[in-house]
Design an enzyme around this catalytic site. Structure first.
Site, PDB file in Angstrom:
ATOM      1  N   GLU A  37     -41.127   4.698  15.417  1.00 48.17           N
ATOM      2  CA  GLU A  37     -41.754   3.593  14.700  1.00 48.17           C
ATOM      3  C   GLU A  37     -42.493   2.650  15.630  1.00 48.17           C
ATOM      4  O   GLU A  37     -43.552   2.109  15.279  1.00 48.17           O
ATOM      5  CB  GLU A  37     -40.685   2.831  13.901  1.00 48.17           C
ATOM      6  CG  GLU A  37     -41.235   1.798  12.922  1.00 48.17           C
ATOM      7  CD  GLU A  37     -41.537   0.445  13.564  1.00 48.17           C
ATOM      8  OE1 GLU A  37     -42.263  -0.351  12.937  1.00 48.17           O
ATOM      9  OE2 GLU A  37     -41.042   0.188  14.686  1.00 48.17           O
ATOM     10  N   ASP A  87     -35.669   3.864  17.576  1.00 50.38           N
ATOM     11  CA  ASP A  87     -36.308   3.724  18.885  1.00 50.38           C
ATOM     12  C   ASP A  87     -36.542   2.252  19.200  1.00 50.38           C
ATOM     13  O   ASP A  87     -36.618   1.404  18.301  1.00 50.38           O
ATOM     14  CB  ASP A  87     -37.621   4.504  18.947  1.00 50.38           C
ATOM     15  CG  ASP A  87     -38.668   4.011  17.946  1.00 50.38           C
ATOM     16  OD1 ASP A  87     -38.294   3.676  16.799  1.00 50.38           O
ATOM     17  OD2 ASP A  87     -39.863   3.971  18.303  1.00 50.38           O
TER      18      ASP A  87
END
Length: 383
Positions: free
Chosen positions: A152, A95
């Site tokens: 994350e 991400d």
């Protein structure tokens, strides 16, 4: 196998760099903002296919929150005398913080620009390249587990359990985030907690009947000031009020307000003290209700002998491929906080050189992709 094959790692990594550069460009063009499940899962499918082509087995696995998207969990079987050892766990995430279309993807010579290139899709490229190098040069190595998480950038609330479970069986953990200053590895990290303060008041007409109201925004301001006064007693703690939301109109006493705080801790003792205080707020005014919600938490990964010993072994492996390896603590948090804080030997920063993390200038220097792939392969072979 070792010996001469190990010495060929740097040249072999440079030879495969054109393909790795194209892979990085492909990953960057798969834009994956945190929370965009469809885009994240689409790239996860690509990562699984590329992992299998490099010799990994496995696939996508669900996280604790389907809306976060799937993680990718891949295993590379060991080879030779090291095959029976506990696996090395490689941690990455796919991400990014950028909105779709906000940062263009382009290549200028030896530099690739684009969203997530530095933080941290290039680290995934390094891991896959290292696995291919081990296979192609027939180097012995311990088993390798690669875990790529989809959340994350917001503290891994949905995938922290996957990280902890994978680390419990690992011999050591290597993070594929970008390196520290001057290319050094990261030997410790500040803890990071995202905390939300919710305030509920009582709505009323701000001119006709102000005394019937209880202002949630006024209460929130007082709560933030009280938090700041308390944090003055903990000078090593970093605190940032990232967002403040409250109220509806200037002629209405606000019934609701909230603020999101980002907190960074050097030590577990400071984290315990501060969170004990900030997660139990007391209302300043009658009629107000205040509560705290921990959105995500990564404990401090403090310097220790386990990481120091791992750094020494990694540095020795680096010498064998012509690289000097250094390390130092880092201010930012990542999934390696979870493993380092648990006492598992951990290092981070195996991603390539570049800059502009979380900015429009994000970029990676391609020659360092080859350098990092050679280093990582040498470590997985020797450590």
């Amino acid at each position: 196998m070792t010996g001469p094959a190990l010495g060929r790692l740097p040249d072999a990594a440079r030879e495969r760099l054109p393909a790795d550069a194209e892979r990085l460009l492909r990953y960057a063009r798969h834009e994956t903002p945190t929370g965009d499940t469809a885009r994240l899962d689409a790239l996860a499918g690509v990562l699984v296919a590329d992992g299998r082509s490099a010799g990994f087995r496995g696939g996508r696995v669900p996280t604790a929150d389907r809306a976060a998207g799937d993680a990718v969990l891949l295993d590379l079987p060991g080879r030779g005398p090291r095959a029976g050892r506990d696996p090395a766990l490689l941690l990455a995430h796919h991400d990014t913080v950028h909105a779709v279309g906000a940062v263009p993807v382009r290549r200028d010579g030896d530099v690739v620009h684009g969203p997530g290139t530095y933080d941290m899709k290039a680290g995934i490229v390094v891991a896959l390249a290292a696995a291919a190098l081990l296979r192609d040069l027939r180097l012995d190595h311990r088993p390798v587990r690669l875990l790529i998480t989809p959340d994350e950038e917001v503290g891994s609330p949905a995938s922290a359990g996957l990280v902890r479970d994978a680390a419990a069986a690992a011999g050591y953990v290597l993070g594929l985030e970008a390196p520290g200053a001057h290319g050094g590895l990261k030997t410790a990290r500040r803890g990071s907690t995202r905390l939300r303060l919710h305030v509920t008041g009582v709505a009323a007409h701000a001119a006709v009947d102000p005394d019937a109201g209880v202002s949630a925004t006024d209460e929130l301001v007082d709560q933030l000031l009280a938090a700041r006064r308390y944090l003055d007693r903990h000078p090593t703690v970093l605190a940032n009020v990232g967002t403040v939301v409250g109220g509806t109109r200037t002629n209405v006493v606000a019934a609701h307000a909230r603020a999101d705080l980002g907190l960074r801790f050097v030590t577990a003792d400071a984290e315990r003290a501060v969170l004990r205080r900030l997660t139990a707020p007391e209302p300043v005014r009658d009629g107000a209700d205040v509560r705290a919600e921990v959105l995500s938490r990564r404990p401090p990964w403090e310097p220790g002998s386990a990481s120091a010993a791992l750094l020494e072994a990694v540095a020795a492996a680096g010498v064998r491929v012509g690289q000097e390896v250094t390390g130092a603590p880092a201010p930012g948090a990542a999934d390696t906080n979870l493993t380092g804080a648990a006492g598992v030997p951990t290092l981070d920063g195996f991603g390539p050189l570049g800059g502009g993390a979380h900015a429009a200038t994000e970029h990676v220097r391609l020659p360092s992709v080859a350098d990092r792939a050679a280093l990582l392969a040498a470590v997985l072979h020797a450590v």
